[in-house]
Design an enzyme around this catalytic site. Structure first.
Site, mmCIF file in Angstrom:
data_model
loop_
_atom_site.group_PDB
_atom_site.id
_atom_site.type_symbol
_atom_site.label_atom_id
_atom_site.label_comp_id
_atom_site.label_asym_id
_atom_site.label_seq_id
_atom_site.Cartn_x
_atom_site.Cartn_y
_atom_site.Cartn_z
ATOM 1 N N TYR A 116 131.141 11.673 23.432
ATOM 2 C CA TYR A 116 130.201 10.629 23.032
ATOM 3 C C TYR A 116 130.212 9.527 24.078
ATOM 4 O O TYR A 116 131.177 9.335 24.818
ATOM 5 C CB TYR A 116 130.537 10.079 21.641
ATOM 6 C CG TYR A 116 131.383 8.831 21.623
ATOM 7 C CD1 TYR A 116 130.811 7.562 21.685
ATOM 8 C CD2 TYR A 116 132.771 8.908 21.533
ATOM 9 C CE1 TYR A 116 131.583 6.417 21.654
ATOM 10 C CE2 TYR A 116 133.553 7.778 21.504
ATOM 11 C CZ TYR A 116 132.957 6.521 21.570
ATOM 12 O OH TYR A 116 133.728 5.397 21.560
ATOM 13 N N PHE A 208 137.732 3.649 14.676
ATOM 14 C CA PHE A 208 137.790 5.114 14.649
ATOM 15 C C PHE A 208 138.430 5.669 15.915
ATOM 16 O O PHE A 208 139.304 6.541 15.864
ATOM 17 C CB PHE A 208 136.371 5.650 14.477
ATOM 18 C CG PHE A 208 136.249 7.144 14.585
ATOM 19 C CD1 PHE A 208 136.396 7.947 13.468
ATOM 20 C CD2 PHE A 208 135.969 7.744 15.807
ATOM 21 C CE1 PHE A 208 136.272 9.327 13.569
ATOM 22 C CE2 PHE A 208 135.838 9.116 15.918
ATOM 23 C CZ PHE A 208 135.993 9.908 14.791
ATOM 24 N N ASP A 209 138.007 5.175 17.080
ATOM 25 C CA ASP A 209 138.540 5.667 18.357
ATOM 26 C C ASP A 209 140.050 5.484 18.447
ATOM 27 O O ASP A 209 140.789 6.401 18.800
ATOM 28 C CB ASP A 209 137.902 4.912 19.529
ATOM 29 C CG ASP A 209 136.398 5.067 19.571
ATOM 30 O OD1 ASP A 209 135.749 4.785 18.555
ATOM 31 O OD2 ASP A 209 135.874 5.450 20.634
ATOM 32 N N THR A 210 140.486 4.268 18.127
ATOM 33 C CA THR A 210 141.905 3.956 18.222
ATOM 34 C C THR A 210 142.730 4.824 17.287
ATOM 35 O O THR A 210 143.762 5.380 17.678
ATOM 36 C CB THR A 210 142.147 2.475 17.891
ATOM 37 O OG1 THR A 210 141.387 1.652 18.790
ATOM 38 C CG2 THR A 210 143.618 2.118 18.014
#
Length: 434
Positions: A116, A208-210
């Site tokens: 993404y 979310f990424d972390t």
């Protein structure tokens, strides 16, 4: 936390063959562009990204526009692009949240590599192929772009630079994160990893990424970092204060879950033999060398703690009581440390039983050391403190050998083959995900 994934190890990483994927009718790479009210920037972004992939990417690809409940003309723009460009598709979600969009699209994608990027294309697209190449080759499980690498070239204001570096410092100090840039909107993951990892990720927004990276790193998955050239978007709609607050709440939640062992990270373990450290040495059972090193390190620290405690307790009591108290305290700590560090047992499951069995092992050690002290007292009457310590060290060496054998064979035996999906011949696979 959601943890409703089936228990089994991940398959071994393999090189993704474009011909095999193409025969199945799926592109090798699916690039997701999450958007919210981006009617102005969406079309230039998709056209530029499509042109770049067409010219430089040697595998079939797809671009998926994930609309996060936009209220402007973004859905119409996405649908029009999907209608005229075969490699573009649009996906509409009725709820906001970048994490929710990525989890939804990635979970339904048939591509073996999922990526993404932000719609503003702040990251130089020349980093896209280096980002996904380690995943295609089977070298890594996840890949992230890093703006904080020494070789990265970044143009942005001092305020955002300070916030980014402070956030990553918080991650390193509180969650022991080793990756350098958690929030760069430029990431990729292998699909089989996403299938196991995403159900464990609770956040649906910017954290979310972390959360995904922290769990992957704790499970021992390989994260590849790519230095990127990055230019800040002055028109970004990200609310910095609210995002920072939500991120700190996420750090606390994930840290608590990791501390209490609430996450089944063993579901992300690679099969035995996928790690070079697991390859057998003739005549040495799998994992024995690594366990011996861990046990020796824990044992050395426990012995120092035991001797310090014995000397402390000896100031106010007799040698037998001091020895028993010091050995009990150090034995509990020793069992806990060996459980996690030497034998790779994670979570709270079986911890009480392990401590109870550890106390039995402690009783054997106590019998050896106490018997040695009694024999010394009988032989010399009033031995010096130095003589007592020397005898205790010798007795503890014998007890240590016996302790390791009992730990390996009885307290922490490898039961990987008892679980469904275990590979034949993997009886000595490590418990953790390395």
């Amino acid at each position: 936390m959601q943890t409703d994934t089936p228990w089994s190890t991940l398959p071994a990483r393999e090189h993704i063959l474009a011909a095999a994927v193409d025969a199945a009718g799926a592109p090798v790479l699916d690039v997701v562009v999450p958007v919210y009210n981006e009617e102005k920037d969406l079309e230039p972004c998709v056209l530029r990204l499509h042109d770049h992939l067409t010219r430089t990417f040697p595998y079939p690809f797809r671009i998926t526009v994930a609309d996060n409940a936009s209220t402007d003309r973004t859905p119409q723009v996405a649908d029009r692009l999907a209608a005229v460009i075969p490699q573009v598709r649009s996906y509409r979600l009725e709820e906001k949240g970048r994490g929710r969009a990525l989890r939804t699209v990635w979970s339904h994608s048939d591509s073996p590599v999922l990526a993404y990027m932000d719609v503003d294309l702040s990251t130089d697209l020349n980093a896209l192929l280096p980002l996904v190449a380690p995943l295609i080759s089977g070298h890594s499980d996840l890949a992230i772009g890093s703006r904080l690498s020494r070789s990265s070239r970044v143009v942005r204001g001092s305020k955002r630079e300070f916030i980014s570096r402070s956030y990553n410092l918080i991650l390193r100090s509180s969650l022991s994160a080793r990756f350098s840039d958690a929030q760069c909107g430029f990431k990729a993951i292998r699909r089989e990893v996403a299938e196991r990892l995403l159900p464990m990720v609770e956040d649906t927004g910017w954290f979310f990424d972390t959360e995904m990276l922290v769990l992957a790193e704790r499970a021992g998955l390989r994260i590849h970092e790519v230095p990127v050239d990055w230019v800040d978007d002055p028109d970004s709609t990200v609310h910095i204060v609210r995002t920072a607050t939500d991120d700190l709440k996420g750090v606390w939640r994930v840290g608590r879950a990791l501390t209490t062992g609430a996450l089944p990270l063993d579901r992300l373990a690679r099969p035995f033999g996928d790690d070079p450290r697991d390859r057998g040495v003739p005549g040495v059972p799998g994992g024995l060398a690594r366990q011996l090193v861990g046990f020796c390190v824990v044992g050395a620290l426990s012995t120092l703690a035991y001797l310090a405690l014995y000397s402390l307790f000896r100031l106010g009591t007799g040698p037998q009581i001091a020895n028993g108290a010091a050995l009990l305290v150090s034995a509990v700590a020793n069992t806990a440390a060996n459980r996690r560090l030497t034998f790779g047992v994670r979570g709270r499951g079986g911890s009480v039983r392990h401590q109870a069995q550890g106390l039995v092992v402690f009783a054997i050690g106590l019998a050896l050391t106490s018997g040695s002290l009694a024999a010394l007292d009988t032989a010399s009457g009033a031995p010096s403190h130095g003589t007592e310590l020397a005898v205790l060290i010798a007795a503890n060496l014998a007890a240590t050998v016996l302790r390791f054998l009992l730990f390996r064979a009885w307290v922490f035996p490898d039961r990987r083959t008892d679980h469904p999906g275990a590979r034949p011949g993997a009886a000595h696979a490590p418990r953790d995900a390395r």
